[in-house]
Write a protein that holds these residues in place. Sequence first.
Motif, PDB file in Angstrom:
ATOM      1  N   GLU A 107       1.104 -12.543  11.575  1.00  0.00           N
ATOM      2  CA  GLU A 107       2.063 -13.103  10.632  1.00  0.00           C
ATOM      3  C   GLU A 107       3.291 -12.194  10.501  1.00  0.00           C
ATOM      4  O   GLU A 107       4.437 -12.668  10.482  1.00  0.00           O
ATOM      5  N   MET A 108       3.069 -10.885  10.437  1.00  0.00           N
ATOM      6  CA  MET A 108       4.190  -9.936  10.348  1.00  0.00           C
ATOM      7  C   MET A 108       5.056  -9.990  11.600  1.00  0.00           C
ATOM      8  O   MET A 108       6.286  -9.927  11.502  1.00  0.00           O
ATOM      9  N   LEU A 109       4.433 -10.116  12.761  1.00  0.00           N
ATOM     10  CA  LEU A 109       5.197 -10.205  14.003  1.00  0.00           C
ATOM     11  C   LEU A 109       6.092 -11.445  13.966  1.00  0.00           C
ATOM     12  O   LEU A 109       7.289 -11.361  14.253  1.00  0.00           O
ATOM     13  N   GLU A 110       5.522 -12.550  13.553  1.00  0.00           N
ATOM     14  CA  GLU A 110       6.276 -13.808  13.449  1.00  0.00           C
ATOM     15  C   GLU A 110       7.429 -13.678  12.445  1.00  0.00           C
ATOM     16  O   GLU A 110       8.562 -14.078  12.718  1.00  0.00           O
ATOM     17  N   LEU A 111       7.137 -13.104  11.286  1.00  0.00           N
ATOM     18  CA  LEU A 111       8.158 -12.921  10.250  1.00  0.00           C
ATOM     19  C   LEU A 111       9.243 -11.940  10.703  1.00  0.00           C
ATOM     20  O   LEU A 111      10.428 -12.163  10.457  1.00  0.00           O
ATOM     21  N   ASN A 112       8.833 -10.843  11.361  1.00  0.00           N
ATOM     22  CA  ASN A 112       9.805  -9.884  11.892  1.00  0.00           C
ATOM     23  C   ASN A 112      10.766 -10.569  12.854  1.00  0.00           C
ATOM     24  O   ASN A 112      11.979 -10.336  12.803  1.00  0.00           O
ATOM     25  N   LEU A 113      10.229 -11.395  13.740  1.00  0.00           N
ATOM     26  CA  LEU A 113      11.075 -12.092  14.728  1.00  0.00           C
ATOM     27  C   LEU A 113      12.019 -13.084  14.046  1.00  0.00           C
ATOM     28  O   LEU A 113      13.197 -13.154  14.397  1.00  0.00           O
ATOM     29  N   ALA A 114      11.515 -13.800  13.062  1.00  0.00           N
ATOM     30  CA  ALA A 114      12.358 -14.754  12.324  1.00  0.00           C
ATOM     31  C   ALA A 114      13.468 -14.000  11.573  1.00  0.00           C
ATOM     32  O   ALA A 114      14.630 -14.432  11.569  1.00  0.00           O
ATOM     33  N   TYR A 115      13.118 -12.892  10.962  1.00  0.00           N
ATOM     34  CA  TYR A 115      14.090 -12.072  10.235  1.00  0.00           C
ATOM     35  C   TYR A 115      15.150 -11.549  11.199  1.00  0.00           C
ATOM     36  O   TYR A 115      16.353 -11.601  10.933  1.00  0.00           O
ATOM     37  N   GLN A 116      14.692 -11.040  12.337  1.00  0.00           N
ATOM     38  CA  GLN A 116      15.612 -10.486  13.329  1.00  0.00           C
ATOM     39  C   GLN A 116      16.558 -11.576  13.856  1.00  0.00           C
ATOM     40  O   GLN A 116      17.745 -11.321  14.050  1.00  0.00           O
ATOM     41  N   ASP A 117      16.033 -12.776  14.068  1.00  0.00           N
ATOM     42  CA  ASP A 117      16.887 -13.899  14.503  1.00  0.00           C
ATOM     43  C   ASP A 117      17.946 -14.194  13.448  1.00  0.00           C
ATOM     44  O   ASP A 117      19.097 -14.440  13.775  1.00  0.00           O
ATOM     45  N   ARG A 118      17.556 -14.165  12.192  1.00  0.00           N
ATOM     46  CA  ARG A 118      18.487 -14.501  11.107  1.00  0.00           C
ATOM     47  C   ARG A 118      19.540 -13.424  10.880  1.00  0.00           C
ATOM     48  O   ARG A 118      20.710 -13.724  10.673  1.00  0.00           O
ATOM     49  N   PHE A 119      19.122 -12.141  10.886  1.00  0.00           N
ATOM     50  CA  PHE A 119      20.039 -11.065  10.501  1.00  0.00           C
ATOM     51  C   PHE A 119      20.529 -10.186  11.653  1.00  0.00           C
ATOM     52  O   PHE A 119      21.445  -9.390  11.467  1.00  0.00           O
ATOM     53  N   GLY A 120      19.890 -10.290  12.806  1.00  0.00           N
ATOM     54  CA  GLY A 120      20.338  -9.515  13.961  1.00  0.00           C
ATOM     55  C   GLY A 120      19.858  -8.071  13.972  1.00  0.00           C
ATOM     56  O   GLY A 120      20.371  -7.248  14.727  1.00  0.00           O
ATOM     57  N   HIS A 121      18.874  -7.747  13.142  1.00  0.00           N
ATOM     58  CA  HIS A 121      18.298  -6.397  13.117  1.00  0.00           C
ATOM     59  C   HIS A 121      16.881  -6.455  12.573  1.00  0.00           C
ATOM     60  O   HIS A 121      16.469  -7.469  12.019  1.00  0.00           O
ATOM     61  N   VAL A 122      16.148  -5.346  12.734  1.00  0.00           N
ATOM     62  CA  VAL A 122      14.774  -5.292  12.238  1.00  0.00           C
ATOM     63  C   VAL A 122      14.737  -5.436  10.721  1.00  0.00           C
ATOM     64  O   VAL A 122      15.703  -5.089  10.042  1.00  0.00           O
ATOM     65  N   PHE A 123      13.619  -5.940  10.240  1.00  0.00           N
ATOM     66  CA  PHE A 123      13.363  -5.966   8.806  1.00  0.00           C
ATOM     67  C   PHE A 123      13.120  -4.529   8.395  1.00  0.00           C
ATOM     68  O   PHE A 123      12.249  -3.854   8.936  1.00  0.00           O
ATOM     69  N   LEU A 124      13.906  -4.044   7.457  1.00  0.00           N
ATOM     70  CA  LEU A 124      13.802  -2.652   7.040  1.00  0.00           C
ATOM     71  C   LEU A 124      13.377  -2.580   5.584  1.00  0.00           C
ATOM     72  O   LEU A 124      13.986  -3.219   4.724  1.00  0.00           O
ATOM     73  N   ILE A 125      12.315  -1.814   5.354  1.00  0.00           N
ATOM     74  CA  ILE A 125      11.807  -1.603   4.001  1.00  0.00           C
ATOM     75  C   ILE A 125      11.231  -0.193   3.949  1.00  0.00           C
ATOM     76  O   ILE A 125      10.739   0.312   4.960  1.00  0.00           O
ATOM     77  N   CYS A 126      11.313   0.431   2.815  1.00  0.00           N
ATOM     78  CA  CYS A 126      10.663   1.726   2.631  1.00  0.00           C
ATOM     79  C   CYS A 126       9.174   1.414   2.527  1.00  0.00           C
ATOM     80  O   CYS A 126       8.688   1.000   1.480  1.00  0.00           O
ATOM     81  N   ALA A 127       8.470   1.573   3.645  1.00  0.00           N
ATOM     82  CA  ALA A 127       7.071   1.154   3.756  1.00  0.00           C
ATOM     83  C   ALA A 127       6.087   2.141   3.140  1.00  0.00           C
ATOM     84  O   ALA A 127       4.931   1.785   2.898  1.00  0.00           O
ATOM     85  N   THR A 128       6.532   3.347   2.868  1.00  0.00           N
ATOM     86  CA  THR A 128       5.651   4.383   2.325  1.00  0.00           C
ATOM     87  C   THR A 128       4.989   3.892   1.036  1.00  0.00           C
ATOM     88  O   THR A 128       5.673   3.476   0.106  1.00  0.00           O
TER      89      THR A 128
END
Length: 169
Positions: free
Chosen positions: A103-124
């Motif tokens: 699901e994260m892979l799918e969402l990452n790809l959709a996000y990247q398609d929409r914004f042109g960059h990786v989904f970035l979050i402070c994951a810590t």
Amino acid sequence: MTSNSTPPGLTRFNALEEHAAFAALHEACASTAWAKRLLAARPYATADDLYEASDAAMAELTAADLQEAMAGHPPIGRPKPGDPTSAREQRGMAGASEELRAEMLELNLAYQDRFGHVFLICATGRTGEQMRDAVKERIGNSPEQEREIVRTELGKINRIRLARLVEED
């Protein structure tokens, strides 16, 4: 101020030759503009001074500078092989189910398609589910809203990484 009040890593960072200090900063954040601003303000009396300089530099990054900074971050759920920093920061995905990873892979790809960059979050400190929920929530943002959220998240990541740099013995 006595040397005892300055973290050992900060003393070491202040004393580094410029190219070595730049490399240390570039490892924390891939933005050249950010690293140059922090370099120019050395030496730092306290870790807080360094963090404040980082925040000020983040606030002034252009869209292109932010793109450069984001390029240094792997997608959530896929830390760079052999990179202990991204593996540590993304620990919340380490125990994720195959279903959540897919699901994260799918969402990452959709996000990247929409914004042109990786989904970035402070994951810590975040779980895989919290990161998934965040990408679902943020994918509806405008590019302008998302750029400012990314700026904030990058600032948090930079502070964590700088803290590791200055607190190491």
